[in-house]
Design an enzyme around this catalytic site. Structure first.
Site, mmCIF file in Angstrom:
data_model
loop_
_atom_site.group_PDB
_atom_site.id
_atom_site.type_symbol
_atom_site.label_atom_id
_atom_site.label_comp_id
_atom_site.label_asym_id
_atom_site.label_seq_id
_atom_site.Cartn_x
_atom_site.Cartn_y
_atom_site.Cartn_z
ATOM 1 N N ASP A 199 0.897 -1.142 0.000
ATOM 2 C CA ASP A 199 0.000 0.000 0.000
ATOM 3 C C ASP A 199 0.945 1.203 0.000
ATOM 4 O OD1 ASP A 199 -2.558 1.241 0.380
ATOM 5 O OD2 ASP A 199 -1.783 1.863 2.316
ATOM 6 N N LYS A 200 0.770 2.149 -0.942
ATOM 7 C CA LYS A 200 1.805 3.170 -1.138
ATOM 8 C C LYS A 200 1.986 4.112 0.053
ATOM 9 C CE LYS A 200 1.077 6.992 -3.533
ATOM 10 N NZ LYS A 200 1.544 8.237 -2.942
ATOM 11 N N THR A 201 0.879 4.747 0.459
ATOM 12 C CA THR A 201 1.016 5.874 1.374
ATOM 13 C C THR A 201 1.538 5.444 2.728
ATOM 14 O OG1 THR A 201 -0.843 6.795 0.236
ATOM 15 C CG2 THR A 201 -0.181 7.878 2.260
ATOM 16 N N THR A 234 -2.796 1.385 -4.736
ATOM 17 C CA THR A 234 -3.000 2.714 -4.171
ATOM 18 C C THR A 234 -4.331 3.309 -4.616
ATOM 19 O OG1 THR A 234 -2.105 4.956 -4.086
ATOM 20 C CG2 THR A 234 -1.655 3.721 -6.088
ATOM 21 N N GLY A 235 -4.824 4.230 -3.814
ATOM 22 C CA GLY A 235 -6.051 4.937 -4.167
ATOM 23 C C GLY A 235 -5.729 6.141 -5.042
ATOM 24 N N LYS A 274 -9.770 -3.356 -2.188
ATOM 25 C CA LYS A 274 -8.426 -3.929 -2.001
ATOM 26 C C LYS A 274 -8.480 -5.440 -1.786
ATOM 27 C CE LYS A 274 -6.103 0.221 -0.381
ATOM 28 N NZ LYS A 274 -5.569 0.968 0.731
ATOM 29 N N ASP A 333 -1.755 -0.291 6.366
ATOM 30 C CA ASP A 333 -1.973 0.094 7.759
ATOM 31 C C ASP A 333 -3.111 -0.751 8.294
ATOM 32 O OD1 ASP A 333 -4.435 1.272 7.369
ATOM 33 O OD2 ASP A 333 -3.592 3.205 6.843
ATOM 34 N N ASP A 354 -6.847 -1.152 5.923
ATOM 35 C CA ASP A 354 -6.613 -2.304 5.068
ATOM 36 C C ASP A 354 -6.927 -3.627 5.754
ATOM 37 O OD1 ASP A 354 -5.648 -0.431 3.296
ATOM 38 O OD2 ASP A 354 -3.608 -0.582 4.035
#
Length: 669
Positions: free
Chosen positions: A366-368, A513-514, A541, A560, A564
């Site tokens: 997950d990117k962020t 990612t969103g 996801k 996180d 998620d």
């Protein structure tokens, strides 16, 4: 129940918990000392037994026989059998009581057969005694157990080291003076003073002062972290050169450290699939050893050999086939790996998932906040309407975003603070996951969000000639698009090397990612990732992970623990990241205290190393039995081993397993 009583209840509960743990370790230490004492006493008595044994005298070409020497031998051997062999005889009773014959059963049957037969010879049965074999056998067994228990204790010492991080006393601030109190007396809401160099006695939030805090023993982060007002501090960390006051949030069982210790204990007690396999193997090995032992005895008797020879072979078979190394092969590796991981900020909750790290074919990031710092700094503020200047655009967007916990909201808040602007109040705030936020500001209906928001409101996307790889939010007031603000998110320094490490280990790395397509593609390209999935809503996801699994991938997911959670639960190995101190509320199999992608690469490699050690130990323990069993029966021409030599081989194989498990520590350095 009032607050004070509730607090007292907690602290007593905590004390009993602590005492239980303490008792457990003391009990273990006492057992080690008990084995050591029994070993030395038995060894001292073994020397005269050896010198009086007819066989040894023959070898040395000596003759020390005297009237009644058999009785002296019998007396000394009886002490060795009952005193030195007591742990094994007691173990036999316990195993039979539970109907799980194991190592103790084999040793006890072997030494009892040797002792009873030799005693019968002393009392007139035709044959030869083997008291010296019995004595040396018991000595070797005791020393093997003693060494093994010391290495097991070494593994649980890591837990004690974690528990010892907490100081005993705290400086409680009471009005205008400071007084020393026991840490167990602290309760949430208390204000405490932490002087330079002191250990932090509880979890809490800084209310005054700033300092560098060293949390390396809790998170594995080697550099001290600078903390100031409103930052959280973990109990057990060491304060640097500043003096700080903090408000206590979590104490005792509620503290981060206690939760970690409990998690590590649970994980150490948990049996993974590999371990259940080893338990099964040990059980069957015991059955094989008993059958082979009695079988060998019967065959030699039928072949016409004397009773003493057949009995000696039986004893050797039973001793050599002890499933001891098998029984130790896995639990010790498990205990060491879990406690070593915890010290490095990797908290294993599900042992099977941890050992499955070796099977991972795809890892989804997950990117962020994982690959990027999640800081989202405001880059450009662009107004699309003459009535709105950049300052008002910023104030309206920051105001409507202010109730949100999102990275973007925090980025806007930082910009407002830097420009010394005031926020407006928001009413009717609504958050739509993956789309954006809306609310009423100064009587106007304001929305802020990404491309999906414009799609929903059927507004066309404005042209942007300076468009780069930025995250963009649009601001809509009373259904009219008035402008947009762009944000850039920095990629972490350790992301690229971590991804390279994973790829070198044959693992595909994918980004989820969103964010919009452009940002996702740019990040994936910069980090050399295999694949990316953009504009994925939180609820989608889980479906994405499922789709990968249906394609035959063994998927690890990092994200996180809050947003998620379903995807983490769906993944074969779920890794929750950057949950900081909230370790207990996770659905993940593994919790990383920090948000560093380097830890993920380490974790997977360490999971592989752990499994490799388990298989090495299992292979060693099983292979040893396959070779040793035929030698023990005496059916192999020219190769015959004595019971004591068999016992020595058995103990050495066990010690090899124990030492091999300790070598795992090198893999995490």
């Amino acid at each position: 129940m009032d607050h004070q009583h509730q607090h007292d209840y907690h602290s007593t509960d905590q004390v009993t918990q602590h005492d239980k743990k303490h008792d457990h370790h003391d009990h273990h230490r006492m057992m080690i000392n008990d084995f050591r004492r029994r070993f030395w006493v038995s060894l001292a008595l073994t020397l005269p037994v050896l010198l009086l044994a007819p066989m040894i005298q023959e070898w040395l070409h000596l003759d020390w026989s005297f009237t009644g020497d058999r009785w002296v031998l019998f007396g000394l051997s009886s002490i060795i059998y009952f005193y030195g062999g007591w742990p094994f005889l007691k173990g036999l009773a316990e195993e039979l009581d539970k109907r799980t014959p194991g190592m103790m059963t084999l040793i006890a049957v072997a030494i009892s057969a040797a002792y009873l037969y030799s005693s019968a010879v002393v009392f007139g049965l035709e044959g030869k005694t083997f008291f010296w074999e019995l004595a040396t056998l018991i000595d070797v067994m005791l020393v093997g157990h003693w060494i093994e228990m010391r290495s097991v204790l070494g593994a649980s010492k890591a837990l004690e080291a974690l528990a010892a991080l907490m100081p005993d006393e705290a400086n409680l601030v009471h009005d205008d003076h400071v007084m020393k109190v026991k840490v167990s007396e602290l309760k949430p809401g208390d204000i405490i003073l932490i002087k330079p160099g002191e250990k932090v006695p509880a979890d809490g939030v800084i209310v005054e002062g700033e300092s560098e805090i060293n949390e390396s023993m809790l998170t594995g982060e080697s550099k001290p972290v600078s903390k100031t007002v409103d930052n959280t501090v973990i109990g057990g960390a060491i304060n640097g050169s500043g003096s700080i006051k903090m408000e206590v949030k979590g104490t005792g069982e509620e503290s981060y450290l206690s939760k970690v210790i409990n998690m590590v204990q649970e994980a150490q007690g948990q049996k993974s699939k590999t371990q259940r396999l080893a338990d099964k193997a040990a059980f069957w090995l015991t059955i094989i050893a008993l059958v082979a032992g009695f079988g060998t005895f019967t065959v030699w008797l039928m072949l016409g050999r004397e009773l003493s020879f057949a009995l000696e072979r039986m004893v050797t078979v039973m001793v050599i086939c002890c499933p001891h190394a098998l029984g130790l092969a896995i639990p010790l590796v498990a205990a060491i790996s879990t406690s070593m991981s915890a010290k490095n900020g990797l908290l294993v909750r599900n042992r099977t998932a941890f050992e499955n790290a070796r099977k991972i074919t795809t890892i989804v990031f997950d990117k962020t906040g994982t690959l990027t710092k999640g800081s989202h700094e405001v880059m450009r503020i662009v107004s699309l309407s003459n009535q709105w200047n950049e300052e008002e655009l910023l104030r309206y967007s920051a105001s409507v975003e202010s109730p949100s916990e999102h990275h973007i909201s925090k980025g806007l808040a930082r910009k407002i603070k830097a420009k010394k602007l005031e926020l407006y109040t928001v009413q009717n705030f609504k958050y739509q996951s993956g789309v954006g936020v809306s609310g009423t500001v100064n009587g106007n209906q304001v929305s802020a969000g990404g491309y999906l928001l414009l799609e929903q409101l059927e507004i066309s996307v404005p042209e942007d000639k300076d468009e780069g790889i930025e995250t963009k939010i649009f601001i809509v007031v009373d259904k009219e698009l008035i402008g947009f603000i762009t944000f850039a998110d920095e990629i972490r320094e350790s992301s690229a090397p971590a991804i390279k490490t994973l790829q070198e280990n044959g693992i595909k790395v994918s980004l989820l990612t969103g964010d919009n397509e452009k940002v996702a593609a740019a990040v994936a390209r910069e980090l050399g990732m295999d694949d990316y999935m953009a504009e994925v809503l939180p609820e989608q996801k889980q479906a994405k992970i499922k789709a990968l699994q249906q394609d035959g991938e063994f998927v690890a997911m990092t994200g996180d623990g809050v947003n998620d959670a379903p995807a983490l639960a769906q993944a074969d190995v779920g890794i929750a990241i950057g949950s900081g101190t909230d370790v207990a509320a996770e659905t993940a199999d593994i919790v990383l205290v920090d948000s560093d992608p380097k830890d993920i690469a380490n974790l997977i490699l360490f999971g592989k190393a752990t499994y490799r050690k388990m298989i090495q130990n299992l292979g060693w323990a099983t292979g040893y039995n396959l070779i040793a069993l035929p030698l023990a029966t005496g059916f192999v021409p020219g190769l015959m081993i004595s019971p004591a030599f068999g016992a020595a081989l058995m103990s050495i194989s066990t010690v090899v397993c124990a030492v091999n498990a300790q070598l795992l520590k090198k893999d995490l350095q």
